[in-house]
Design an enzyme around this catalytic site. Structure first.
Site, mmCIF file in Angstrom:
data_model
loop_
_atom_site.group_PDB
_atom_site.id
_atom_site.type_symbol
_atom_site.label_atom_id
_atom_site.label_comp_id
_atom_site.label_asym_id
_atom_site.label_seq_id
_atom_site.Cartn_x
_atom_site.Cartn_y
_atom_site.Cartn_z
ATOM 1 C CD GLU A 173 -55.701 13.763 38.019
ATOM 2 O OE1 GLU A 173 -56.374 12.767 37.667
ATOM 3 O OE2 GLU A 173 -54.970 13.775 39.021
ATOM 4 N NE ARG A 191 -53.924 16.064 46.026
ATOM 5 C CZ ARG A 191 -54.720 15.262 45.317
ATOM 6 N NH1 ARG A 191 -56.016 15.324 45.455
ATOM 7 N NH2 ARG A 191 -54.211 14.407 44.482
#
Lengths: 187, 463
Positions: free
Chosen positions: B275, B292
């Site tokens: 991110e 994940r």
């Protein structure tokens, strides 16, 4: 805003601003909504407040699909804070579709997933056998999970009529371990 | 490839994983709580094991019961989905102890990624750009104040063990710091069992840009482009798209290279997301890494034609990725809208209940990921996501038009039930959004009242 991260989280949505734990009045309002929404005739409603509970009992309709009614949860129910756990109870007497027994049986079910043992140790006699008369609180089995032995006891007394599991069988949550015909005095 | 996989999750992602398994010829086991006994995942899986009552802590988060179910059904691997146990290194280690493959990165990598302050340090050392901030958690208020003076205001206090947009507070001035520091530490202790909090400069306005990475055990470290997830309220994403309207080919290459560098630096394996924040000058800054599969993975799948869950299974089974970096091309534009059972008019309060009507959209390049059908019960115990509508089109305008059309077909009804659909439908035709210029504070503004692009009010962050 910035500094944000991926939100897949297991908790319910953040919902309204934190309101604190539900009051009895809140729960009563939710219970009223729930009863109105259920397509069955309700027998009993129980409302608590500490650790919040709304329980609804209804007359068994059809055994094929026992509805688990969803009750709206008030306030945050995020892991870590005291969860406002609201559950709807399924009927305590599930009536089979063929001839119903005259007395509703009490079923002792597995409270976890694991291996059921009918005896305290290999070679020893089983905790209970069909035909035994037992008092409330009597241990009827062990369920072992990840090396932890969990004592399984019966809440109600009565006569053991069926033990539908084998020694060493792996059972799932809720699986019936022992069936009793309850004796007269329990609720 | 595995013979049998257990899906340790519920809802739409459990269905997603089961679908990928079926296409690969892998048998599936669903685990379910009492509330999910009639769920789609249970119906679709080859086997199902009841693992507990409705509360997640006694079911989907109950490691012994999940492991018990895995042992009972003799699975080779467990796919944890997202949320729940997907980023729990202890669970991954328990799987390994039982000879079960955890589909995700190795436990020690997950553990390293679990402390966000430490990860900042690791990524900084790997050459990724970092916003001013700390790489450790200040142990006392005095340390925090000293750090804050270096970091500068406004800043964010963030739980080191946190995630999912929770345990974050904005601090605009020195005077606000003591109370905020105490509050966020308490929140972090309660939410994540760890009061550690680190500091990071607050970048506003900014865009949330994340890069999908996929890594195997054969040296393959790849990126699959970026997703723009700037449309959020209360740190929860509502709409995601790929590619980002703010990212051109050059920036994409830089972001991808940074993501690959970061993934290599931590020894990553499997599907992961790096991110970043993009500021108004198109500079990007590392935020955090998620280890994940993510909710919004479909938009990447639509523009790259790669099945990410299938790749997860392949990698976990020891196979190499089915593609190389050179094979990856970003084609067209994809948009996803999360359909949550929530009321936008009441602060997005969850609205669980029975779905009396549930009509899915369809048509060309419309993908509908959901576990619900008419008659499904939306339980109150879990998140409120009931479906994802994903569309693809050759360009962004066409994709947004298609999303508008698809959302118009979606019909979700139930007593007391609300969804975010009408809200999102307005959003995809909103001029500011169409222009592609929105940042993460967009939903805080009076965007619905003025389509004039007037300056937004100063946002008061709610945490």
């Amino acid at each position: 805003m910035s500094g944000v991260t991926t939100p897949e989280n297991d908790a319910p949505g953040t919902g309204a601003a934190a309101e604190g734990p539900p009051t009895v009045a809140d729960l009563r309002a939710e219970a009223v909504l729930l009863v109105a929404a259920l397509p069955v005739s309700v027998r009993r409603v129980r409302v608590a407040s500490g650790s919040a509970v709304v329980e609804v009992d209804w007359a068994p309709v059809d055994v094929a699909a026992v509805p688990v009614a969803a009750v709206p949860v008030m306030g945050p129910a995020v892991g870590g804070t005291v969860p406002a756990i609201v559950t709807a109870a399924v009927p305590s007497t599930a009536v089979p579709s063929t001839a119903a027994p005259a007395v509703a049986r009490h079923r002792v079910t597995a409270p976890l997933v694991g291996t059921v043992y009918r005896r305290p140790a290999p070679g020893e006699p089983p905790f209970v056998d069909v035909g035994d008369v037992v008092e409330p609180g009597r241990q009827v089995a062990i369920v072992e999970a990840m090396k932890l032995m969990n004592e399984i006891t019966t809440e109600h007394g009565g006569t053991v009529v069926a033990i539908p599991v084998e020694d060493g069988e792996m059972v799932e949550y809720g699986q019936v371990l022992v069936e009793l015909d309850p004796t007269g005095n329990e609720g | 490839m595995f013979a049998k996989v257990l899906v340790a999750n519920r809802g739409e992602i459990a269905v997603r994983v089961i679908r990928a398994c079926r296409e690969l010829g892998v048998r599936t086991v669903a685990v379910y709580s009492t509330a999910d006994a009639s769920s789609r995942a249970v119906q679709l899986a080859d086997e199902a094991v009841h693992i507990g009552p409705a509360p997640a802590k006694q079911s989907y988060l109950h490691i012994p019961n999940v492991i018990g179910a895995a042992v009972k059904t003799g699975v080779d691997a467990i796919h944890p989905g997202y949320g729940f146990l997907s980023e729990d290194p202890y669970f991954a280690a328990i799987c390994a102890e039982h000879g079960i493959t955890f589909i995700g990165p190795p436990p020690e990598v997950m553990e390293a990624l679990g402390d966000k302050a430490t990860v900042r340090g690791l990524m900084g050392a790997a050459g990724l750009p970092l916003l001013p901030g700390t790489t450790t958690a200040p142990a006392s208020l005095d340390e925090a104040v000293a750090a804050a003076d270096e970091v500068g205001f406004p800043l964010l206090l963030k739980a080191s063990a946190g995630g999912g947009g929770r345990g974050i507070a904005i601090v605009r001035s020195r005077g606000d710091l003591p109370a905020a520091f105490r509050a966020v530490r308490a929140q972090a202790r309660s939410l994540f069992n760890d009061p550690s909090v680190y500091l990071e400069r607050f970048l506003e306005p900014a865009r949330h840009i994340e890069v999908q990475v996929m890594c195997d055990d054969h040296g393959g470290v790849t990126h699959l482009g970026e997703r723009d997830c700037s449309v959020q309220r209360r740190n929860q994403k509502l709409l995601e798209e790929s590619p980002s309207p703010a990212v051109d080919a050059g920036l994409r290459a830089e972001l991808g290279a940074a993501a690959v560098r970061g993934a290599r630096a931590v020894g990553y394996r499997g599907a992961g997301t790096m991110e970043f924040l993009l500021d108004t000058e198109n500079r990007f800054w590392f935020m955090e890494m998620n280890c994940r599969i993510q909710v919004e993975h479909p938009v990447t799948e639509m523009v790259t034609a790669i099945d990410l869950v299938a790749e997860q299974l392949r990698v976990a089974a020891g196979e190499p990725l089915s593609f190389t970096q050179d094979d990856i091309g970003i084609r067209g534009h994809a948009v996803e809208c999360r359909i949550n059972a929530e009321d936008p008019e009441r602060g997005f309060a969850p609205t669980p209940g029975v779905l009396t009507a549930f009509d899915a959209p369809g048509g060309p390049w419309v993908r509908f990921d959901s576990h619900c059908v008419a008659g499904s019960v939306v339980p109150p115990h879990y998140d409120s996501l009931i479906a994802k509508v994903i569309v693809w089109a050759p360009d962004r305008d066409a994709a947004l038009n298609r999303m508008h059309r698809a959302l118009g077909e979606l019909r979700v009804e139930g007593a007391g039930l609300h969804t975010t659909t009408a809200f999102q439908r307005e959003l995809v035709v909103h001029p500011a959004f169409r222009r592609g210029g929105v940042t993460t504070d967009f939903l805080q503004t009076d965007w619905r009242e003025g389509a004039t692009g007037a300056a937004p009010d100063t946002a008061q962050l709610t945490v």
